[in-house]
Each structure stands twice: as structure tokens, then as C-alpha cells.
Design a protein around this motif. Structure first.
Motif, short mmCIF file in Angstrom:
data_model
loop_
_atom_site.label_atom_id
_atom_site.label_comp_id
_atom_site.label_asym_id
_atom_site.label_seq_id
_atom_site.Cartn_x
_atom_site.Cartn_y
_atom_site.Cartn_z
N LEU A 52 0.87 -1.21 -0.13
CA LEU A 52 0.04 -0.05 -0.27
C LEU A 52 0.80 1.20 -0.05
O LEU A 52 0.56 2.02 -0.77
CB LEU A 52 -0.80 0.10 1.17
CG LEU A 52 -2.00 -0.89 1.14
CD1 LEU A 52 -2.67 -0.81 2.75
CD2 LEU A 52 -3.06 -0.82 0.02
N GLN A 63 3.85 1.70 -1.17
CA GLN A 63 4.84 1.88 -2.28
C GLN A 63 4.70 3.26 -3.06
O GLN A 63 3.40 3.88 -2.93
CB GLN A 63 4.65 0.78 -3.35
CG GLN A 63 5.28 -0.31 -2.86
CD GLN A 63 6.72 -0.60 -2.54
OE1 GLN A 63 7.46 -0.36 -3.40
NE2 GLN A 63 6.68 -0.87 -1.36
N GLY A 114 4.27 4.00 -5.89
CA GLY A 114 3.22 3.95 -6.94
C GLY A 114 2.16 3.25 -6.58
O GLY A 114 1.49 2.67 -7.30
N GLY A 115 1.94 3.35 -5.31
CA GLY A 115 0.70 2.32 -4.61
C GLY A 115 -0.42 3.12 -4.38
O GLY A 115 -0.56 4.34 -4.64
N PRO A 116 -1.43 2.30 -3.84
CA PRO A 116 -2.76 2.87 -3.60
C PRO A 116 -2.72 3.95 -2.58
O PRO A 116 -3.73 4.94 -2.85
CB PRO A 116 -3.61 1.68 -3.11
CG PRO A 116 -2.61 0.49 -3.23
CD PRO A 116 -1.34 0.88 -3.38
N ASP A 139 -2.15 6.98 -4.37
CA ASP A 139 -3.24 7.12 -5.30
C ASP A 139 -4.47 7.73 -4.70
O ASP A 139 -5.24 8.58 -5.41
CB ASP A 139 -3.51 5.77 -5.92
CG ASP A 139 -4.59 5.71 -7.41
OD1 ASP A 139 -3.77 6.42 -8.19
OD2 ASP A 139 -5.32 5.32 -7.35
#
Lengths: 286, 295
Positions: B130, B132, B134-136, B139
Motif C-alpha cells: 500500500l 509503495q 506508486g501504490g494505492p 493514489d
């Protein structure tokens, strides 16, 4: 008592928010487990929340089916770690439940072993890391390092406090009159235990055993210290799954994580009624 | 009859006694012995020969001047001081919402207690993904800010600690919720109703009737979490491995590192023993206090 509409709205908003926060990490891992490699990570583009091309490749990969997109095949499959987890957690549960139930009955009915409650709480209090080095030396001496039975023995001791406390509260709750009646009828103590007490305790025994199994299954640190290669458990195996060639094997790890997470969650729902009792050492009953 | 009972009781408790002795007394003596030496498994000598590395209590004096140890202890205390109160407040808040019946209560209840059943190492891996860059998590943040967010949570010393604490709160708030709800349900309803009739507002009812009744339960819930938080290892170790640098190194991680990487087990034994002694003193003190309060 009827509540105002505003309160109901507030309640459902808060609960739904909590449910969302609870589920996002779990669902993210579940969806990751079914994603093909290109969708593992966001590469500049938008994140894929739901697998666009769902696949079982990640599961196949951890069981040894080579994947053309990953250069390296795994040098060992998930099969043995799954076996190791089941064996060590299962036998550990048997050890903890046998010793724990016997001791709980002894204390509850005959007042023996009065030192046990405190000793077992203390056992639970200490960080496992602080007692593990001597255990590592001892286990090496007995040739029990990296074996499922060595791990099972530690698990049996570590979860003994829970088995003991749970069973003690169950025995304390059980009406003594039934046993007394059987004793008056001329049954021996041992016979009463085997023929009357244990059969009556079947349901509590089952929930206590499931509870202890979940705890054993959840371990990571002890397996990390006591197993090296042959009998690593699922969490240890999962954590070791990444290589310099491929980087993080997100999907494969998520598939493993999902498999590791399912048994305790299912069992946990089954024993919901006794969770509070187990977690508070029997101090609280629901 | 009495003799038979005593004998049977002794036999029944024997296996548990043996197991407890096996895991406490012998390791403790061994640790006390090794802690006085510079012994390491790499020294080429087996542990009974550790006396050859006698270092006249140097381990214990090192301990006092070990900055990394004190930093790790401080960090563990910090995590505890942040996580446990947040878990308590969230758990209590949720529990009050679950006191009376409403539609879907059982389903919501089952979902909300799920995190604590997830294997901690797996939970650690969930949050590793989660957080990372580039993770959620980024996001979701981007959804609110409207522009792409690329925070490298786990490689920033401060944010890594935040991420680790978020994971701990996610996993263990359900425990607080579960225990506190069991406590709230146990508060006698007629007393609450009586207070309502006497004109007490909800806040008054809560602070003067419900809370005092729950003192023991709150104590138990907090004690469990404080103890478990002190041991924190699995989730954290999978997420950050104690890093970046030593930014998320808690006491268990620190001991793990010196035991498995530096392999100076004499020193490990000294730290472990010191912790055991301090914890035992605290435990006895707490039990005595509890006994006094109850009496």
C-alpha cells in the motif's frame, strides 16, 4: 428506544468508513494475487485497482509452474512451507491444548499448580526476541533447528498460556454438581474426567484449540529464528521471495499472503463468541 | 480421597510445569552465564566454554552507553504512546456505535474484527504494498489533491515510522473494539435508564456511569496492547526491516539485528536479561497495585 434519523446517518457513515478502511488493504492484496505481471506496479499510468486480465499465474508460479515473463523459476515451491505451517501449528496446538487442559483441570478442581497462572502470564509478557537466543542454542544442541517438530514444541509452549487460561475459565464455569453426582455413584476421578467432563467440554475445547491454532499459524519471528531452509513456514517463505533478478515478486507474494490469511480469518469467524475470552486470558467473557 | 485428589492434581499439572520450566529456568540461567562473556556462536567454542571470554561485566556497562539501544527503546515507547491511545479512542468510538441493534450489525461486526485475524507478517506485506510510491495510498491522496502524489513512504525516515504505526493501528484497533464492546454491553441497562430519567445527558451518562463500570476492562485492554506493542516486530520488520537506516528500529528489531547479523550473543543475553528484569519488576509492581486497588 428510537434514535433520531441524524444519529442513524452518523452511525452508518462512520461504520461504512471503518469498513472501507478495514477492507482496502485486504482487497488490495486479494486483487494483486490475481493480477498478471504488467499490472503489478503502476508504471506511469494509472493504478489498476481491479485486475484487468485476471489470472491464476501467481498461484501456479508459487507452486513451481515456471512463468515465461519471469526469468527465474523458484528454487523451491510453496508446497513444503504450507506443509510446515500446518504441521508445526497443528502439533503445537496439540501440545498446548493437552498440557493446558490437563493443568487447567488440575487447578480448577484440585487446586494444584497454584504458581501456574502467574508463571504463564509472565511467559506471555516477555518479548519472544529476548528469550530466543538460549532457545536457539538449546534447539541446536538437540538437533531441532529447522525441523517442524522443533518449531511445534516452541509453539506448544508459547501458546500454552492461552490454552491454559481459556480452559480454566471453561472448567470454572462448568457446574460441579454433575461431576459430584458421578463421584457419588462410584465413578473414579479419572473416569469422571474422561467419560463426563471431556465430552461436555467438546465445544469449548474445539474453540480453544482453534484459537490456539490461529496464534501458532500467525507466528513469524520464531519461525524466522528457528528454521533456515527445509521447514520454513509460509510467512518466512513469503518474506524471502524476492530476488535481485526480478525485484519484488508482488503478485506471487500476494497469492501466498492470501493463502496464509484465509484459514485464520475463516476460523476466527467460527469462534467469534470466544474471541474476547481468549484474548483477555479469560478475564472477560462475552 | 484427599490424597488421591492431590496426586491426580499433581499429575495433571505436571506437563505444563515441565514445559514452563524448560522454557524459563534453563534459558534464564544460560543467559545469565553468557551475558558475562564476549561469547559468540562464531567463536569456535560451544557455549559451556563461554567462561574463556569472561569480560568482567563489560556487557552491562556497554549497555548503559549504547545509544542505539536507548534510541530503539525510545522509539518503541513513542510507537506505544501514539498507537495505543489512538487504537483505544477509535475502538471505543466504534464500540459505542455498536451498543444497540441496527440493520447489518452482525455483518459489520464480522468485517471490522477481521484485521486482527490476519497473520501479522501478511498484514506487514499488505501495508508494504500500500505504501509503495506508486501504490494505492498515494493514489487515494492524489484523488483528494487532484495532482499525482509520489511520496516514498517507506524510504523516508519519518514517514516510514508513520506507515508502520498506521499498520499497527489498522491491525489492532479491532482488538480494542472487541474488548470494549464486550465491556459496554455488560454495563447494567437499568442504571443507565435511571440516570436518563434523572435528566443526565448522554455525556454525563457516559462519564459517570458507563466509564467507572468499565475501569477494569479498560485496564485489561490497555495492558494487553501496551505489552504487545512493546514486542512489535512482525509487521514492522516486513515493511521496513527497521530501516531506512535505523529509523524504525524498535527494541525487538534491534535485538534481532545484533543477534543475527553481528552475532555478539553475550551482549544480546545482557540486553535480554536487563529487559526481563525490568519487565518482571514492573509486572510485580502492577499486580501489587491492582491487588491494593481491589482490596
Amino acid at each position: 428506544m428510537t434514535r433520531s434519523l441524524a444519529f442513524e446517518a452518523f452511525r452508518y457513515t462512520m461504520i461504512l468508513l471503518a469498513v472501507a478502511v478495514t477492507l482496502i488493504p485486504i482487497l488490495w492484496m486479494a486483487s494483486m494475487a490475481f493480477k498478471p505481471i504488467p499490472e503489478w506496479q503502476a508504471t506511469g499510468a494509472a493504478l489498476t485497482w481491479w485486475p484487468k486480465a485476471p489470472t491464476l499465474d501467481n498461484f501456479r508460479y508459487v507452486f513451481g509452474v515456471s512463468n515465461s515473463d519471469l526469468i527465474v523459476a523458484l528454487d523451491r515451491t510453496a508446497l513444503k512451507p504450507i506443509l510446515a505451517s500446518f504441521l508445526s501449528a497443528g502439533i503445537g496446538t496439540v501440545i498446548a491444548m493437552t498440557a493446558g487442559t490437563a493443568a487447567a483441570y488440575g487447578l480448577s478442581r484440585f487446586g494444584s499448580g497454584g504458581n501456574l497462572p502467574l508463571a504463564l502470564v509472565q511467559l506471555r509478557l516477555f518479548p519472544p526476541m529476548a528469550v530466543m537466543t538460549p532457545v536457539m542454542i538449546m534447539w541446536a544442541f538437540f538437533n531441532m533447528t529447522d525441523t517442524w517438530w522443533g518449531l511445534a514444541l516452541v509453539y506448544g509452549i508459547v501458546t500454552l498460556p492461552f490454552a491454559f487460561w481459556l480452559m480454566k475459565t471453561f472448567f470454572d464455569d462448568m457446574p460441579k454438581e454433575i461431576e459430584e453426582a458421578a463421584l457419588v455413584e462410584g465413578c473414579s476421578r479419572a473416569r469422571v474426567f474422561w467419560r463426563i467432563t471431556l465430552p461436555m467440554m467438546r465445544a469449548p475445547l474445539a474453540s480453544a484449540a482453534l484459537f490456539v491454532f490461529i496464534l501458532n499459524w500467525s507466528d513469524y519471528l520464531i519461525a524466522l529464528l528457528l528454521t533456515t531452509r527445509e521447514w520454513v513456514t509460509i510467512p518466512v517463505y513469503m518474506a524471502s521471495l524476492s530476488s535481485s533478478m526480478t525485484g519484488q515478486l508482488y503478485g506471487a507474494k500476494a497469492a501466498l499472503g492470501l493463502m496464509a490469511a484465509v484459514p485464520p480469518v475463516v476460523l476466527g469467524v467460527l469462534i467469534q463468541k470466544h474471541l474476547v475470552r481468549g484474548l483477555t486470558f479469560g478475564a472477560l467473557k462475552q | 480421597m484427599k490424597d488421591e485428589s492431590a496426586r491426580l492434581g499433581f499429575r495433571l499439572t505436571l506437563p505444563a510445569q515441565v514445559l514452563v520450566l524448560f522454557i524459563s529456568v534453563f534459558p534464564l540461567l544460560m543467559q545469565a552465564y553468557i551475558s558475562l562473556t564476549d561469547w559468540s556462536p562464531l567463536s569456535g567454542q560451544s557455549w559451556p566454554q563461554a567462561w574463556q571470554f569472561w569480560n568482567s561485566f563489560a556487557n552491562y556497562s556497554d549497555l548503559l552507553g549504547d545509544g542505539r539501544l536507548w534510541a530503539a527503546l525510545g522509539r518503541t515507547a513513542f510507537v506505544m504512546a501514539v498507537c495505543v491511545p489512538i487504537e483505544f479512542m477509535l475502538g471505543l468510538g466504534l464500540a459505542t456505535l455498536f451498543m444497540d441493534d441496527f440493520k447489518g450489525k452482525r455483518v459489520f461486526y464480522s468485517i471490522l474484527i477481521m484485521p486482527m485475524m490476519v497473520v501479522p507478517a501478511v498484514a506487514g506485506y499488505m501495508f508494504f504494498m500500500l505504501f509503495q510510491s506508486g501504490g494505492p495510498v498515494n493514489d487515494i491522496l492524489a484523488m483528494f489533491t487532484g495532482s499525482p502524489v509520489t511520496i516514498a513512504w517507506l524510504s523516508d525516515p519519518n514517514l516510514a515510522l508513520v506507515a508502520v504505526m498506521v499498520a499497527d493501528i489498522w491491525q489492532w484497533t479491532p482488538l480494542m473494539f472487541l474488548i470494549l464492546l464486550a465491556g459496554l454491553v455488560g454495563v447494567p441497562e437499568d442504571q443507565v435508564r435511571a440516570a436518563t430519567l434523572l435528566g443526565a445527558n448522554p455525556l454525563q451518562r457516559f462519564t459517570s456511569i458507563v466509564l467507572p463500570r468499565m475501569k477494569t476492562i479498560i485496564g485489561i485492554a490497555l495492558a494487553i496492547r501496551v505489552i504487545e506493542c512493546f514486542k512489535i516486530f512482525d509487521t514492522l520488520f516486513i515493511m521496513t526491516g527497521g530501516g531506512p537506516g535505523v529509523a524504525t528500529e524498535t527494541i525487538s528489531v534491534y535485538i534481532y539485528k545484533i543477534a543475527t547479523q553481528d552475532l555478539i550473543w553475550g551482549y544480546v543475553a545482557a540486553i535480554a536479561l536487563a529487559i526481563l528484569i525490568v519487565l518482571s519488576v514492573v509486572c510485580v509492581w502492577a499486580l501489587k497495585r491492582m491487588a491494593r486497588v481491589r482490596a
